[in-house]
Write a protein that holds these residues in place. Structure first.
Motif, PDB file in Angstrom:
ATOM      1  N   GLY A 152       0.801  -1.221   0.000  1.00  0.00           N
ATOM      2  CA  GLY A 152       0.000   0.000   0.000  1.00  0.00           C
ATOM      3  C   GLY A 152       0.831   1.266   0.000  1.00  0.00           C
ATOM      4  O   GLY A 152       0.414   2.295   0.535  1.00  0.00           O
ATOM      5  N   SER A 153       2.023   1.193  -0.621  1.00  0.00           N
ATOM      6  CA  SER A 153       2.948   2.336  -0.599  1.00  0.00           C
ATOM      7  C   SER A 153       2.809   3.164  -1.876  1.00  0.00           C
ATOM      8  O   SER A 153       3.265   2.768  -2.944  1.00  0.00           O
ATOM      9  N   SER A 154       2.181   4.334  -1.757  1.00  0.00           N
ATOM     10  CA  SER A 154       2.070   5.231  -2.916  1.00  0.00           C
ATOM     11  C   SER A 154       3.439   5.705  -3.378  1.00  0.00           C
ATOM     12  O   SER A 154       3.691   5.862  -4.578  1.00  0.00           O
ATOM     13  N   TYR A 155       4.346   5.903  -2.425  1.00  0.00           N
ATOM     14  CA  TYR A 155       5.692   6.389  -2.762  1.00  0.00           C
ATOM     15  C   TYR A 155       6.411   5.396  -3.686  1.00  0.00           C
ATOM     16  O   TYR A 155       6.936   5.760  -4.731  1.00  0.00           O
ATOM     17  N   TYR A 156       6.430   4.104  -3.267  1.00  0.00           N
ATOM     18  CA  TYR A 156       7.141   3.110  -4.061  1.00  0.00           C
ATOM     19  C   TYR A 156       6.419   2.815  -5.379  1.00  0.00           C
ATOM     20  O   TYR A 156       7.051   2.524  -6.396  1.00  0.00           O
ATOM     21  N   LYS A 157       5.091   2.880  -5.382  1.00  0.00           N
ATOM     22  CA  LYS A 157       4.374   2.675  -6.649  1.00  0.00           C
ATOM     23  C   LYS A 157       4.706   3.783  -7.642  1.00  0.00           C
ATOM     24  O   LYS A 157       4.915   3.533  -8.828  1.00  0.00           O
ATOM     25  N   ALA A 158       4.773   5.016  -7.162  1.00  0.00           N
ATOM     26  CA  ALA A 158       5.134   6.126  -8.047  1.00  0.00           C
ATOM     27  C   ALA A 158       6.539   5.943  -8.611  1.00  0.00           C
ATOM     28  O   ALA A 158       6.782   6.130  -9.813  1.00  0.00           O
ATOM     29  N   SER A 159       7.486   5.547  -7.764  1.00  0.00           N
ATOM     30  CA  SER A 159       8.866   5.353  -8.216  1.00  0.00           C
ATOM     31  C   SER A 159       8.944   4.267  -9.288  1.00  0.00           C
ATOM     32  O   SER A 159       9.618   4.419 -10.310  1.00  0.00           O
ATOM     33  N   THR A 160       8.249   3.158  -9.017  1.00  0.00           N
ATOM     34  CA  THR A 160       8.291   2.039  -9.964  1.00  0.00           C
ATOM     35  C   THR A 160       7.628   2.415 -11.284  1.00  0.00           C
ATOM     36  O   THR A 160       8.120   2.065 -12.369  1.00  0.00           O
ATOM     37  N   LEU A 161       6.509   3.125 -11.246  1.00  0.00           N
ATOM     38  CA  LEU A 161       5.821   3.517 -12.482  1.00  0.00           C
ATOM     39  C   LEU A 161       6.681   4.450 -13.337  1.00  0.00           C
ATOM     40  O   LEU A 161       6.627   4.405 -14.569  1.00  0.00           O
ATOM     41  N   ILE A 162       7.487   5.309 -12.705  1.00  0.00           N
ATOM     42  CA  ILE A 162       8.396   6.164 -13.474  1.00  0.00           C
ATOM     43  C   ILE A 162       9.400   5.309 -14.228  1.00  0.00           C
ATOM     44  O   ILE A 162       9.703   5.552 -15.408  1.00  0.00           O
ATOM     45  N   ASN A 163       9.933   4.260 -13.567  1.00  0.00           N
ATOM     46  CA  ASN A 163      10.853   3.355 -14.255  1.00  0.00           C
ATOM     47  C   ASN A 163      10.146   2.586 -15.368  1.00  0.00           C
ATOM     48  O   ASN A 163      10.704   2.362 -16.446  1.00  0.00           O
ATOM     49  N   ILE A 164       8.898   2.149 -15.105  1.00  0.00           N
ATOM     50  CA  ILE A 164       8.139   1.405 -16.125  1.00  0.00           C
ATOM     51  C   ILE A 164       7.883   2.280 -17.350  1.00  0.00           C
ATOM     52  O   ILE A 164       7.913   1.814 -18.492  1.00  0.00           O
ATOM     53  N   SER A 165       7.664   3.592 -17.130  1.00  0.00           N
ATOM     54  CA  SER A 165       7.448   4.488 -18.277  1.00  0.00           C
ATOM     55  C   SER A 165       8.669   4.514 -19.195  1.00  0.00           C
ATOM     56  O   SER A 165       8.543   4.635 -20.410  1.00  0.00           O
ATOM     57  N   GLY A 166       9.867   4.392 -18.595  1.00  0.00           N
ATOM     58  CA  GLY A 166      11.082   4.314 -19.415  1.00  0.00           C
ATOM     59  C   GLY A 166      11.105   3.059 -20.256  1.00  0.00           C
ATOM     60  O   GLY A 166      11.593   3.064 -21.394  1.00  0.00           O
ATOM     61  N   LEU A 167      10.576   1.976 -19.697  1.00  0.00           N
ATOM     62  CA  LEU A 167      10.494   0.721 -20.451  1.00  0.00           C
ATOM     63  C   LEU A 167       9.558   0.870 -21.647  1.00  0.00           C
ATOM     64  O   LEU A 167       9.885   0.458 -22.770  1.00  0.00           O
ATOM     65  N   TRP A 168       8.385   1.491 -21.427  1.00  0.00           N
ATOM     66  CA  TRP A 168       7.448   1.693 -22.553  1.00  0.00           C
ATOM     67  C   TRP A 168       8.057   2.638 -23.592  1.00  0.00           C
ATOM     68  O   TRP A 168       7.804   2.491 -24.788  1.00  0.00           O
ATOM     69  N   SER A 169       8.868   3.591 -23.145  1.00  0.00           N
ATOM     70  CA  SER A 169       9.542   4.489 -24.088  1.00  0.00           C
ATOM     71  C   SER A 169      10.504   3.722 -24.986  1.00  0.00           C
ATOM     72  O   SER A 169      10.585   3.966 -26.189  1.00  0.00           O
ATOM     73  N   GLN A 170      11.236   2.757 -24.378  1.00  0.00           N
ATOM     74  CA  GLN A 170      12.185   1.943 -25.156  1.00  0.00           C
ATOM     75  C   GLN A 170      11.451   1.115 -26.213  1.00  0.00           C
ATOM     76  O   GLN A 170      11.937   0.936 -27.329  1.00  0.00           O
ATOM     77  N   SER A 171      10.272   0.595 -25.823  1.00  0.00           N
ATOM     78  CA  SER A 171       9.517  -0.263 -26.751  1.00  0.00           C
ATOM     79  C   SER A 171       8.558   0.530 -27.644  1.00  0.00           C
ATOM     80  O   SER A 171       7.742  -0.055 -28.342  1.00  0.00           O
ATOM     81  N   LYS A 172       8.642   1.871 -27.605  1.00  0.00           N
ATOM     82  CA  LYS A 172       7.831   2.751 -28.466  1.00  0.00           C
ATOM     83  C   LYS A 172       6.329   2.652 -28.187  1.00  0.00           C
ATOM     84  O   LYS A 172       5.513   2.984 -29.046  1.00  0.00           O
ATOM     85  N   ASP A 173       5.949   2.183 -27.000  1.00  0.00           N
ATOM     86  CA  ASP A 173       4.529   2.114 -26.633  1.00  0.00           C
ATOM     87  C   ASP A 173       4.171   3.429 -25.928  1.00  0.00           C
ATOM     88  O   ASP A 173       4.148   3.518 -24.701  1.00  0.00           O
TER      89      ASP A 173
END
Length: 651
Positions: free
Chosen positions: A281-302
């Motif tokens: 239930g950690s909003s802080y860690y979810k936000a951090s992880t989603l920022i990293n995931i956005s980089g992954l979608w950027s790499q895959s052009k999604d």
């Protein structure tokens, strides 16, 4: 996208260090069931130990409750006349404030604890407190002070052959070198920490050091070695059920896979991290992880998933009240919209990023000012202690004279002593007041210097950041002019309106930047900057200002030029706002090593006795700056006869 390491590293090692300290205190104090019930029926010494134990049982989950127990422990230790007990009570109080991130209070209590621990020769407790003080200094960015505390602690731990705490302090020193980007030295410190932690069986510390080595090797470009150590950390954290630590490990592993274009494994690691964050239930860690995931979608052009992840990250970051994560999410959203040609959204996100960055900088400045204020309080407290000790010595001397003297001689001696004592007290009081004034002046100088540095930084960022972005936007808009059909006058009016809005925004940014720190002051010196200032007010107001310089040295030091500029700027502002003047004279005359500043207007004047009672910051700023330069100020004014301000400052 930067490694996840920078988002949580300091928070993680603060918790690990305090866990170690908590274990040390529990090792000395037996834990009992229903411990609160025993407080009423225990001896003084046992009651003190119970209160210390209750503090350490509650510091991480109920810090406010723990603080109440810590205060009771301090009172009990004083009642017991136990210096060792008081040292432990001050220490646990510092630990709770440390966990609550109230750094000034934590350092104050730690300093009291470390002095008492040294007094009673408990060097293990002394070293543990020094290590905690070093962590606070590192956490707020005072790396030199942190290093000094760590080195003192390490010498004591080496003397005690304490492998667990040696591992802890070597790990902390490695973090300093890492922050200084001295990666090879940091790596050696982490390897020393690893050796000691393996010897002591410290699994919490071992997992942290494995993570550090993984991140160091990643920074050095050795991705395989980085993965080896991070996988080792993963194994340990699973064993000890450190779910927060696993979130960090999975994010760093995902980042390495993302950097090496192994998108499948990167996605797997990031999703493991997000699943754990969600379960906690950690909003802080979810936000951090989603920022990293956005980089992954950027790499895959999604791109759709990329912006969706960033928007979700922004929501969670706001929920966690994390300005750093909000700034990071805004940064990447701005870049996303800029790359996709949406200038308005790009501008709005980058503008929000700058505002958040300014807020973080202001917080940093406030922390520095709080630290400075705390140091001032400590020095004042020490001065009061010395003064009290001196009073006590004098009283004892008088008693000895009474015992040795005869009654007649005693009366005469007593009168002499009282006179001497009174004069001495007046003299010491005057010296103490002078010391307080000097400390206030040093504090105000630090505040002024910090404000001017911050104004320069904000002005530069406004000019180089938003200014450049607006200029680029204008060029892009201008390129559309030839593509607007003449048959569409409504669209051409919209184009002209957009260009005018961008021009107005450029002018506003330039005006704000100039007010924060005029470029003319660094380019033209004081004389040129004041001429520009006078021209600005003359063009925008019905005020005629005559500015004259006599024998002014063109190479005054920067601090003096800034103070003189701010004094004149504040004075002109007061004339425009309050005096209803039509004409003003400003003269700066350098005579030898003195500068004489005359500011005179033909306005309605005022009663000068209200200056000391003024609630505004205008006159207070002028008087404070003149005092800072050891200058003299004289204000003469009366109703309907204008105002004249004479200032004399040493050049």
């Amino acid at each position: 996208m930067k490694h996840f390491q920078y988002l949580h590293l300091k928070q993680m090692f603060l918790i690990i260090s305090l866990i170690i300290c908590a274990n040390f205190i529990h090792a000395q104090i037996p834990v009992k069931d229903s411990i609160e019930n025993e407080l009423l029926h225990s001896s003084d010494s046992i009651r003190l130990n119970l209160l210390l134990n209750l503090t350490m049982k509650n510091w991480s989950n109920q810090p406010d409750k723990a603080l109440q127990y810590a205060y009771r422990a301090i009172r009990q230790a004083k009642s017991n006349h136990s210096d060792l007990g008081l040292a432990k009570a001050f220490n646990v109080c510092g630990i709770v404030y440390d966990f609550k991130s109230q750094n000034d209070s934590a350092i104050a209590y730690y300093n009291k604890a470390v002095k008492l621990a040294e007094k009673v020769h408990n060097i293990k407790l002394q070293a543990g407190i020094l290590n905690n003080i070093g962590l606070i200094y590192w956490n707020i960015g005072f790396l030199d002070s942190a290093s000094q505390s760590y080195m003192k602690a390490m010498k004591i731990f080496e003397q005690l052959l304490d492998t667990q705490d040696l591992g802890n302090v070597h790990n902390n020193i490695g973090l300093i070198y890492w922050e200084l980007k001295e990666y090879e030295t940091a790596k050696e410190e982490f390897k020393s920490a690893l050796k000691y932690r393996l010897a002591s069986g410290d699994e919490h510390g071992l997992g942290a050091t494995y993570t550090n080595l993984g991140l160091i090797y990643s920074d050095l470009g050795y991705k395989d070695s980085a993965l080896f150590y991070l996988r080792g950390s993963e194994s340990i954290k699973k064993k000890i059920n450190d779910r927060y630590g696993l979130i960090m490990v999975y994010n760093n592993i995902g980042t390495i896979y993302n950097d090496t274009k192994d998108l499948q494994n990167a996605k797997k690691s990031f999703l493991q991290s997000y699943k754990l964050s969600d379960s906690l239930g950690s909003s802080y860690y979810k936000a951090s992880t989603l920022i990293n995931i956005s980089g992954l979608w950027s790499q895959s052009k999604d791109t759709a998933r990329q912006i969706e992840s960033l928007e979700q990250a922004l929501v969670f970051a706001d929920s966690a009240h994390s300005l750093k994560l909000m700034k990071k999410a805004r940064h990447y959203m701005g870049l996303y919209y800029q790359n996709h040609g949406n200038i308005n959204k790009a501008y709005n996100n980058l503008k929000q990023e700058v505002l958040i960055k300014d807020s973080l900088s202001q917080i940093g400045v406030e922390q520095q000012l709080t630290q400075l204020n705390n140091q001032f309080k400590i020095e004042r407290y020490q001065a009061q202690l010395k003064y009290t000790a001196l009073q006590q010595t004098n009283r004892e001397r008088i008693k000895r004279l009474i015992m040795l003297g005869v009654i007649g001689l005693l009366l005469f001696s007593l009168v002499i002593v009282i006179v001497i004592y009174s004069r001495y007290r007046v003299k010491k009081k005057a010296e103490l007041e002078k010391a307080y004034r000097d400390l206030d002046k040093i504090r105000f100088r630090s505040v002024i210097e910090t404000q001017e540095k911050e104004r320069k930084r904000i002005a530069r960022e406004l000019h180089d950041g938003i200014g450049q972005l607006l200029s680029t936007a204008k060029l892009n808009m201008a390129s559309l002019e030839g593509h607007i059909p003449q048959s569409e006058p409504e669209e051409y009016r919209l184009y002209e309106t957009s260009i005018k809005l961008i021009d107005d925004a450029c002018t506003e940014v330039r005006n704000v930047s100039h007010n924060m720190m005029p470029i003319a002051l660094t380019q033209k010196g004081l004389e040129g900057a004041l001429k520009d200032l006078v021209l600005q007010y003359s063009n925008s107001n019905k005020l005629i200002i005559n500015l004259k310089f006599f024998n002014l040295d063109s190479h005054l030091n920067e601090a003096l030029e800034i103070c003189l500029y701010r004094i004149v700027q504040e004075s002109i502002s007061n004339i425009v706002k309050h005096s209803s003047a039509h004409k003003a004279d400003i003269q700066i005359n350098q005579i030898g090593r003195s500068i004489h500043l005359l500011i005179r207007d033909d306005g309605k004047g005022f009663d000068t006795s209200i200056i000391k009672k003024a609630e505004g910051i205008g006159w207070n700023n002028i008087y404070s700056r003149v005092s800072l330069l050891n200058g003299i100020i004289n204000v003469q004014s009366s109703k309907n006869n204008g105002t004249e301000v004479n200032i004399k400052i040493a050049a």
